[in-house]
Write a protein that holds these residues in place. Structure first.
Motif, PDB file in Angstrom:
ATOM      1  N   THR A  34     -23.218 -23.083 -59.887  1.00 17.78           N
ATOM      2  CA  THR A  34     -22.749 -21.725 -59.572  1.00 17.78           C
ATOM      3  C   THR A  34     -23.756 -20.980 -58.691  1.00 17.78           C
ATOM      4  O   THR A  34     -23.365 -20.137 -57.885  1.00 17.78           O
ATOM      5  CB  THR A  34     -22.476 -20.922 -60.853  1.00 17.78           C
ATOM      6  OG1 THR A  34     -23.641 -20.910 -61.689  1.00 17.78           O
ATOM      7  CG2 THR A  34     -21.301 -21.498 -61.619  1.00 17.78           C
ATOM      8  N   ALA A  37     -23.110 -22.130 -54.995  1.00 19.38           N
ATOM      9  CA  ALA A  37     -21.660 -22.325 -54.892  1.00 19.38           C
ATOM     10  C   ALA A  37     -21.180 -22.578 -53.465  1.00 19.38           C
ATOM     11  O   ALA A  37     -20.360 -23.466 -53.222  1.00 19.38           O
ATOM     12  CB  ALA A  37     -20.924 -21.120 -55.484  1.00 19.38           C
ATOM     13  N   ASP A  38     -21.675 -21.818 -52.512  1.00 14.82           N
ATOM     14  CA  ASP A  38     -21.158 -21.960 -51.146  1.00 14.82           C
ATOM     15  C   ASP A  38     -21.564 -23.294 -50.543  1.00 14.82           C
ATOM     16  O   ASP A  38     -20.769 -23.954 -49.872  1.00 14.82           O
ATOM     17  CB  ASP A  38     -21.651 -20.808 -50.273  1.00 14.82           C
ATOM     18  CG  ASP A  38     -20.888 -20.737 -48.956  1.00 14.82           C
ATOM     19  OD1 ASP A  38     -19.641 -20.775 -48.992  1.00 14.82           O
ATOM     20  OD2 ASP A  38     -21.529 -20.662 -47.896  1.00 14.82           O
ATOM     21  N   GLN A  41     -19.436 -25.979 -52.060  1.00 12.56           N
ATOM     22  CA  GLN A  41     -18.097 -25.951 -51.461  1.00 12.56           C
ATOM     23  C   GLN A  41     -18.095 -26.596 -50.072  1.00 12.56           C
ATOM     24  O   GLN A  41     -17.182 -27.346 -49.726  1.00 12.56           O
ATOM     25  CB  GLN A  41     -17.601 -24.511 -51.368  1.00 12.56           C
ATOM     26  CG  GLN A  41     -17.078 -23.965 -52.674  1.00 12.56           C
ATOM     27  CD  GLN A  41     -15.685 -24.444 -52.974  1.00 12.56           C
ATOM     28  OE1 GLN A  41     -14.693 -23.890 -52.484  1.00 12.56           O
ATOM     29  NE2 GLN A  41     -15.565 -25.500 -53.763  1.00 12.56           N
ATOM     30  N   PRO A 366     -17.460 -25.122 -58.601  1.00 12.48           N
ATOM     31  CA  PRO A 366     -17.314 -25.363 -57.160  1.00 12.48           C
ATOM     32  C   PRO A 366     -17.155 -26.809 -56.731  1.00 12.48           C
ATOM     33  O   PRO A 366     -16.727 -27.067 -55.605  1.00 12.48           O
ATOM     34  CB  PRO A 366     -18.610 -24.773 -56.574  1.00 12.48           C
ATOM     35  CG  PRO A 366     -19.065 -23.776 -57.584  1.00 12.48           C
ATOM     36  CD  PRO A 366     -18.675 -24.361 -58.914  1.00 12.48           C
ATOM     37  N   LEU A 403     -14.621 -19.148 -51.429  1.00 11.46           N
ATOM     38  CA  LEU A 403     -14.921 -18.865 -52.835  1.00 11.46           C
ATOM     39  C   LEU A 403     -15.928 -17.727 -52.997  1.00 11.46           C
ATOM     40  O   LEU A 403     -15.727 -16.828 -53.817  1.00 11.46           O
ATOM     41  CB  LEU A 403     -15.462 -20.139 -53.504  1.00 11.46           C
ATOM     42  CG  LEU A 403     -15.808 -20.046 -54.988  1.00 11.46           C
ATOM     43  CD1 LEU A 403     -14.557 -19.864 -55.825  1.00 11.46           C
ATOM     44  CD2 LEU A 403     -16.558 -21.307 -55.439  1.00 11.46           C
ATOM     45  N   ALA A 440     -20.801 -17.742 -57.997  1.00  8.76           N
ATOM     46  CA  ALA A 440     -19.419 -18.198 -58.203  1.00  8.76           C
ATOM     47  C   ALA A 440     -18.594 -17.076 -58.835  1.00  8.76           C
ATOM     48  O   ALA A 440     -18.993 -16.510 -59.856  1.00  8.76           O
ATOM     49  CB  ALA A 440     -19.398 -19.429 -59.098  1.00  8.76           C
TER      50      ALA A 440
END
Length: 615
Positions: A34, A37-38, A41, A366, A403, A440
């Motif tokens: 988390t 997260a990016d 992803q 994610p 997200l 997240a």
């Protein structure tokens, strides 16, 4: 990318240390995934696209092997099931070329019914079972932060498989939970105190719903002092188990007293598995009999299973209608919603599991899939309807956000890209951003887009209901009668719940219309609804006979007046096709002049209609 935790196993002597170590690994994984997260992803999308660079679907739109987000979003359309249906049908009919996914499609997971009345077929691959198992492995370490000692007892969960079919190309098509329960990930799971259930796997895998429920209840009652948590997938399923107990407790007590199994349980594998657990226990039989024969069933769960700490069921969305019944039967034990998942993908978990059911939020993990979010607006706050076009133009596609870019308090429709071959697929779930875990976002589940009626796993949308009502109302024309207006609601005051439709009619002479005509109308509505609904009526017995209540003339004018008095705009008002607000239901019920029920179950067979025709 943060590494998924490896679940350890070992002997009973060191199990406490192993549990602590596993829990710490899981909690660290959640923190890591988390917090980053990016980046997770970005890597997930890149991995999906690099694996599937040569699949027909991505080549069709000219992705040309690119794996970056910008190109992906520019060239790949946002789609619904109907857009993918031709490709899915090719796979179902036996085309094994890489159409959607570079890996072989292992089976189809059947989702809720489409407007055409058939289940959706979601392609999946073998490795997705591991991804689902990963999400399951996160649940109990999170739960144990709030309620220690859960590894010292058993879970009494009522789990069931449903019937499956084969496509013309030979692939199995079945619900996602049936797929999981039949997999080696579930059947051969490692020695883990958190997956120590009272129900032997044979009782869960029994297709006969009566035998499965009876044997699971029998085992749960016999091990009542070991039970520390109880549950089912949906709240409706758990309520059905309690109702089953109300009807059959005397037979169950007889089996506990004598250490035998009722003769109606004929499945040899079930009988053998249960007999490994069951022994004569007259004292326990007397206890269960005394509790079940009392006048009130209030708190029956904590009376029969005194060590129970919580009920693990989905009570979000349409399942919230069962909360009062659960509170009654459990003396208001905590109602815990642990995870958010669908046939398309497993999404996330609840990191605050003891929250109020109305405040449940899910943290999307994610690395499960690549997530995008389409902003939506409410068209009518009174009816809760969602305004969003079926097809998106270029400007609307640009509104999708990643997200980590969603805004607190905003509603979005979830869009996913999965390892199994769904690309920018609109799931249809409406979510509201409620907060964040590190980077997240956390989401409240608001509703399923377009769904107006639901009792169990069935989902009936407005178009489908309109067509079903139209088919039924056509039968009134020969009596010089017509349908003026209608609405409905999911009545869960009895178990199983049922659909109730309120009809206002224009009738030349009501005495000419026999009750059997309206009963036929009820049956026609049911015959016109999707296969998930019909399976609930015929096979699962999770839905009761549909009811039509005829109301006095002028009733829907009164309904409009009430809505306007509550602040609705006269320019925007239209009759809601589903009502949930208690004062509206009371108004409608006060105007009922006659009531009719479907006289028999609709037809249902496993699989799609065209498969049955071809076979």
């Amino acid at each position: 990318m943060p590494e998924a935790p490896k679940i350890l196993s070992g002997s009973a002597d060191c199990i406490d240390d192993i549990v602590v170590e596993n829990n710490n690994k899981v909690l660290k994984f959640i923190e890591d995934v988390t917090a980053d997260a990016d980046e997770v992803q970005r890597r997930v999308l890149s991995e999906i696209l690099s694996r599937s660079a040569n699949v027909e679907y991505l080549q069709r739109y000219g992705l040309n092997g690119c794996t970056d987000r910008e190109t992906f979003k520019k060239v790949i359309p946002v789609v619904t099931y109907e857009d993918l249906k031709p490709d899915i049908e090719r796979i179902a009919n036996g085309d094994t070329s890489p159409i959607l996914c570079s890996q072989p499609i292992s089976e189809f997971l059947t989702s809720s019914g489409t407007s055409a009345g058939e289940r959706k077929l979601m392609p999946t691959i073998e490795e997705e079972l591991g991804r689902r198992s990963l999400l399951y492995s996160l649940l109990m370490p999170v739960m144990s932060q709030f309620l220690p000692g859960l590894d010292k007892g058993k879970g009494m969960y009522f789990l069931f498989v449903k019937s499956e079919a084969k496509t013309p190309g030979g692939l199995v098509a079945r619900p996602v939970l049936t797929s999981y329960y039949k997999s080696s990930h579930f059947k051969n799971r490692p020695n883990d105190p958190y997956t120590n259930y009272t129900s032997p796997k044979e009782t869960i895998l029994c297709l006969d719903s009566y035998q499965s429920m009876y044997s699971q209840l029998l085992c749960g009652l016999f091990q009542n002092e070991d039970v520390v948590r109880v549950g089912a997938v949906f709240a409706s399923g758990f309520i059905r188990a309690i109702q089953f107990l109300e009807k059959h407790w005397s037979l169950l007590c007889k089996d506990i007293r004598t250490g035998t199994i009722d003769s109606k349980i004929t499945d040899p594998s079930v009988r053998e598995a249960v007999m490994k657990i069951l022994k004569p226990n007259p004292k326990l039989a007397d206890f269960v009999e005394a509790e079940c024969s009392k006048g009130s069933w209030k708190g029956i769960i904590t009376r029969l299973w005194p060590e129970t700490k919580y009920i693990d069921v989905i009570v979000t969305g349409t399942m919230s209608q069962y909360i009062p019944a659960l509170d009654y039967y459990s003396n208001a034990l905590p109602l815990v919603c642990t995870m958010y998942a669908s046939s398309e993908c497993y999404f996330g978990i609840n990191l605050n599991p003891l929250c109020n059911p109305s405040e449940v939020s899910y943290t999307l993990i994610p690395n499960m899939a690549y997530f995008e979010f389409l902003p939506v607006t409410r068209k009518d706050e009174l009816t809760g309807s969602i305004s969003e076009p079926t097809a998106l133009n270029d400007k609307e596609k640009q509104q999708l956000v990643d997200l980590v870019d969603v805004k607190l308090g905003q509603d979005y429709e979830l869009v996913v890209t999965t390892y199994a071959g769904l690309y920018r697929y609109r799931v249809g779930d409406i979510l509201r951003v409620s907060g964040f875990k590190n980077k997240a976002p956390q989401f409240n589940f608001i509703c399923r887009k377009n769904v107006v009626l639901s009792i169990d796993s069935d989902k009936t949308d407005e178009v489908e209901l309109q067509n079903a009502v139209k088919n039924a109302a056509n039968q009134l024309l020969q009596y010089e009668a017509s349908l003026v207006e209608y609405t409905g609601y999911a009545d869960t005051s009895a178990i199983p719940g049922r659909y109730v439709l309120f009809w206002e009619l224009s009738v030349k002479d009501s005495t000419l219309i026999a009750p059997s005509v309206f009963e036929d109308c009820c049956f026609t509505v049911e015959e016109s609804l999707n296969s998930v609904y019909r399976q609930g009526r015929v096979c699962d017995k999770s839905i009761g006979p549909l009811e039509i209540r005829v109301v006095e003339n002028g009733t829907f004018d009164m309904l409009m007046d009430f809505a306007l008095s509550q602040g609705s705009s006269i320019n925007q008002y239209k009759t809601p096709r589903c009502v949930k607000y208690a004062p509206i239901i009371e108004l409608l019920n006060s105007r009922v002049i006659s009531s009719y029920f479907s006289p028999k179950c609709p037809r249902w067979t496993a699989g799609h209609k065209q498969w049955c025709t071809q076979n």
